[in-house]
Design a protein around this motif. Sequence first.
Motif, PDB file in Angstrom:
ATOM      1  N   GLY A 619       0.821  -1.222   0.000  1.00 43.71           N
ATOM      2  CA  GLY A 619       0.000   0.000   0.000  1.00 43.71           C
ATOM      3  C   GLY A 619       0.848   1.263   0.000  1.00 43.71           C
ATOM      4  O   GLY A 619       0.481   2.274  -0.605  1.00 43.71           O
ATOM      5  N   GLU A 622       2.030   1.813  -3.496  1.00 46.56           N
ATOM      6  CA  GLU A 622       0.920   2.254  -4.348  1.00 46.56           C
ATOM      7  C   GLU A 622       0.571   3.703  -4.085  1.00 46.56           C
ATOM      8  O   GLU A 622       0.356   4.482  -5.021  1.00 46.56           O
ATOM      9  N   ALA A 623       0.535   4.063  -2.799  1.00 46.01           N
ATOM     10  CA  ALA A 623       0.181   5.437  -2.463  1.00 46.01           C
ATOM     11  C   ALA A 623       1.205   6.405  -3.055  1.00 46.01           C
ATOM     12  O   ALA A 623       0.846   7.440  -3.627  1.00 46.01           O
ATOM     13  N   ALA A 624       2.477   6.028  -2.945  1.00 48.28           N
ATOM     14  CA  ALA A 624       3.525   6.907  -3.463  1.00 48.28           C
ATOM     15  C   ALA A 624       3.461   6.987  -4.981  1.00 48.28           C
ATOM     16  O   ALA A 624       3.553   8.073  -5.563  1.00 48.28           O
ATOM     17  N   HIS A 625       3.283   5.830  -5.604  1.00 47.73           N
ATOM     18  CA  HIS A 625       3.181   5.825  -7.063  1.00 47.73           C
ATOM     19  C   HIS A 625       1.977   6.621  -7.528  1.00 47.73           C
ATOM     20  O   HIS A 625       2.055   7.371  -8.505  1.00 47.73           O
TER      21      HIS A 625
ATOM     22  N   LEU B  54      -1.797   1.705 -11.771  1.00 50.19           N
ATOM     23  CA  LEU B  54      -1.276   0.899 -10.652  1.00 50.19           C
ATOM     24  C   LEU B  54      -1.370  -0.562 -11.050  1.00 50.19           C
ATOM     25  O   LEU B  54      -0.609  -1.403 -10.583  1.00 50.19           O
ATOM     26  N   ARG B  86      -0.627   9.973 -13.578  1.00 50.93           N
ATOM     27  CA  ARG B  86      -0.739   9.849 -12.121  1.00 50.93           C
ATOM     28  C   ARG B  86      -0.797  11.222 -11.454  1.00 50.93           C
ATOM     29  O   ARG B  86      -1.403  11.384 -10.404  1.00 50.93           O
ATOM     30  N   PHE B  93      -7.322   5.525  -1.238  1.00 52.39           N
ATOM     31  CA  PHE B  93      -7.384   4.075  -1.088  1.00 52.39           C
ATOM     32  C   PHE B  93      -8.307   3.670   0.047  1.00 52.39           C
ATOM     33  O   PHE B  93      -8.540   4.425   0.995  1.00 52.39           O
ATOM     34  N   ASN B  97      -3.492   4.243   3.380  1.00 48.96           N
ATOM     35  CA  ASN B  97      -2.084   4.241   2.945  1.00 48.96           C
ATOM     36  C   ASN B  97      -1.356   5.551   3.203  1.00 48.96           C
ATOM     37  O   ASN B  97      -0.538   5.987   2.406  1.00 48.96           O
ATOM     38  N   PHE B  99       1.590   7.743   4.921  1.00 46.93           N
ATOM     39  CA  PHE B  99       2.964   7.378   5.262  1.00 46.93           C
ATOM     40  C   PHE B  99       3.137   7.509   6.780  1.00 46.93           C
ATOM     41  O   PHE B  99       3.088   8.618   7.309  1.00 46.93           O
ATOM     42  N   ARG B 159      -4.056  14.885   0.785  1.00 42.14           N
ATOM     43  CA  ARG B 159      -2.782  14.544   0.168  1.00 42.14           C
ATOM     44  C   ARG B 159      -2.925  14.416  -1.347  1.00 42.14           C
ATOM     45  O   ARG B 159      -2.084  14.895  -2.108  1.00 42.14           O
TER      46      ARG B 159
END
Lengths: 722, 250
Positions: A619, A622-625, B54, B86, B93, B97, B99, B159
């Motif tokens: 995850g 994926e979040a970063a991508h 993705l 992107r 999500f 997700n 960080f 974000r």
Amino acid sequence: MDISTGSHLPLSRAMKLLCLLVALTAGLSLLYGIQYYAGGPLRLAVTSPVYDLAVSGDGNLVAAGAQDGAIRLWNIANGWNMLTLAGHTGPVTGVAFDSSASTLFSVGQDGKVLIWDVQTVLSAGSTGGQAKKVLATADGPLNSLAVAANGSLLATIGKDGIVRVWDPESGQVLQAIGPGESTKLAVALSHDGTLVAAGDGEQIQIWEARTGISLHRLEGYVEGEETEGQPGQGEKVTALAFSPDGNYLASGSDGGTVLIWDIEKSKVAWATKGHLASVTKVVFDASSEYLLSSGADNYVRRWRVSGGKFAGLFGGHLGTVTSVAFGADADTIISGGSDGSVRLWDGVNQLERHLVWTRLGLMPVWGTVLAAWMLGSGLLGLVLAWGLWRVHTWGHLGSLALYTIGPLFSIVLPLLETTAYPISWSVRLNIAWPLILLLVWYIFLVAYIRHDAIAIPYQAPEATSLAEQLMAARRSGNIRFGLFVMATWLFIFILLFSVLRRFGLDIAFMRKWLPFIMGGAGLTMFISAAAIALATILALIGALARLSNNPAANGISGFYISLIRGTPLLVQIFIWYLALPQLGITLEPKLAGILALGVNYGAYMTEIFRAGIQAIGIGQYEAAHALGMSSSQTFRRIVMPQALRIVIPPIGNEFIAMMKDSALVSMITVQELTFRAQKLGRQNFRNLETFLIAAAFYWILTIVFQFFQGKLETYMARGERR
Amino acid sequence: MTEPIIKVHGLHKYFGPLHVIKGVDLEVMPREVVVIIGPSGAGKSTFLRCLNFLEEPSDGTVEIDGVEIRAREPGREHRRRIQEIRQKAGMVFQQFNLFPHMTALGNIIEAPITVKKMPEEKAIAKAEELLAWVGLSEKRDEYPSRLSGGQQQRVAIARALAMEPKIMLFDEPTSALDPELIGEVVEVMERLANEGMTMVVVTHEMHFARDVADRIIFMDEGVWVEMGPPDELLTNPKEERTKRFLAHIL
């Protein structure tokens, strides 16, 4: 639920009794422990350092001159019955019998030469009687005395550096030679009274005693021996003695060297680095077969005169052995020391056979202080026991029992000794400090009992919730537990220290060489730090390779890990240092050590890094991508910081392990902690002391690093749910 | 008539032998809100993840805001376009997700600074604006672990918005939330829709679908089963499968 009295079961009668018994033992053992460390009730005597001793030719009488100005005369045949001869007004620096033991001569720092009639003294009883004759000199303290075998001639040397030859009958100074330049400690007179010798700086001069004509000048060093660190070089003469047959002169130096000179040839017959510190006295036996030397290293050593073969070591004195003499034969040895003891040794078995003290009497002030101390600590122990009774559990009783073991050992161990430690203030303090620590600890503990209701079960404050009361009670329990744990540590330390002291741990030696060994700690740290840095880089590369889809990278990484983990670290170290030169690659020992350790730990840490990286969920990628970050940005900014947080604790463990494994590089001559400890230990036969120091440093380094690792972990773990 | 901002044509996705998406087409107009519903395993999330690659589609084309990518044409240009898409498509999500090693603010400013090379002060100003917009100004310096699920999801939305996307993709944004926390996230999504964001939302939140969606798609077994305005589709479905599904969840 009643919190205020604790949630304990009522005490059974047996348990109460046990509690009391344990408390009693604790108190008593504490008292005895204190007494032991401080000297004990029977040992509240003060001794006076022995400066010189002499034994009569038949070996029955031992005379010892002491710092307090009195001469003690023991009759060995009469059960070591002691007489005290008072006559000097300053420390007695030299005593000697004539060969028939009818006359005793003594010199002191008061500048007097006294002559005693032995029979008169013995018949006068314990008061000792008076000196037969006083030969005074106005020229200051006398340091050493030598007597011709028939007692017809005396030689002295004083602080003024003048060697005087006396006729005891007339009391006249026959010759005054000197003053010499530096050494004023040693004078010797040949048995027939013809020659007198004195040390003068780095050389020894021999004169004809009655005329003062200079005959020999002994100087120069051992020929044909190693040139470096030659014995005798640059050292000053501290002890001299002629052999009874007149062939040899023995000398001792402040550097610990013992030399035997052949007088005729004016040459050194043999030399030895006999002592670790200054030689205080050398003496031949009647047959000129053996030589004894005593030193500031607390030992007496015996040598064979022909060839200089080592023939016995006698250890037990608690300070400098100031004087030594043969008894009736070459296997009876009597020594006196600055600890105030006179010891009789069995030369065959090299064992201590008898020990007497130069006792002065009780010290009233110190005794009072001690008594108060005992009383106080006894009370403290009882208070502690009472507190434990109130919060009785088997666990606490167990802890208390443990406390009693330490002090109990301190009773049992001294009982094993034949008699007490001598009591000089410095020695006493030196020995007593663990107990002072103990006392402080007890005071702290009891203060805490009062302060935080440690022993008194938690009293519920009014108007607080049950939850708060429970929390407080629990906290109080936790603190108490922590204190007991700390107390246990402390007791282990004291116990360990006591035991090691009992077996002759040489604190002075440790203190002297601590900086030398400590000098290796920096290198240990440097090697560990450099190696861990290398290992970290290798591990990171290795982990990325291991996780990559590239079969070559994966294969190389796998091979590296398998090879390194499958071979011993020591072998790897040798390969880097000893085997690579065969391939034309010669590495500095330090570099080889760092490479070996770094490559080795890199392999182990690869797995840690791999696990750390794999622990980051999909995850996060994926979040970063999804935010448009590239793979490298994702790795650097998102994955790596999180993986690091996971791998920091295991890396810290690896670093600690590495610090300890770095000891292995001592095998390839890197002068780190272990190398230095080993070298020093071997040289001086003090392996216990040197390795204890090294171990302590490793331990301290480990503890310090663990502390910082904890801090780092807390920092890295910010944002994690607690 | 303006051009559609999202154009999907003939999209297929295989997972090995498994044919998950069986050739779907979709065009979404700017400011339109499309909600995709359907039973689990229908391919809704996979479809959404194919939109910003993705998941790499097995066949078909995806065009977002004029950037077109064909499936099965790997290479540098392909990767460049994926990055471009992107940045145009923000994604939220199911599992948030966030960080975990960064604060709420850190999470929001990360991509603008590293990807868009936005100056830090500007990124922070923007992030604070967004935090205020999702109602979490006071949580600025909290780490995700100290935020509730609803708060985390709102930070996640902020974000995604920080990259100033043209469209927003929501992959079951409320499914991992406790029921009482769903409301605060749905409320933010509603405001976003009202402000004119183009949104593709996979959700089981029927209230949201009914109140906010311009169009609802019912998806099953990798194909669009039925598509239409909410009133029509929810109250009067034509297909039997749609009826059965709605009967099940309403």
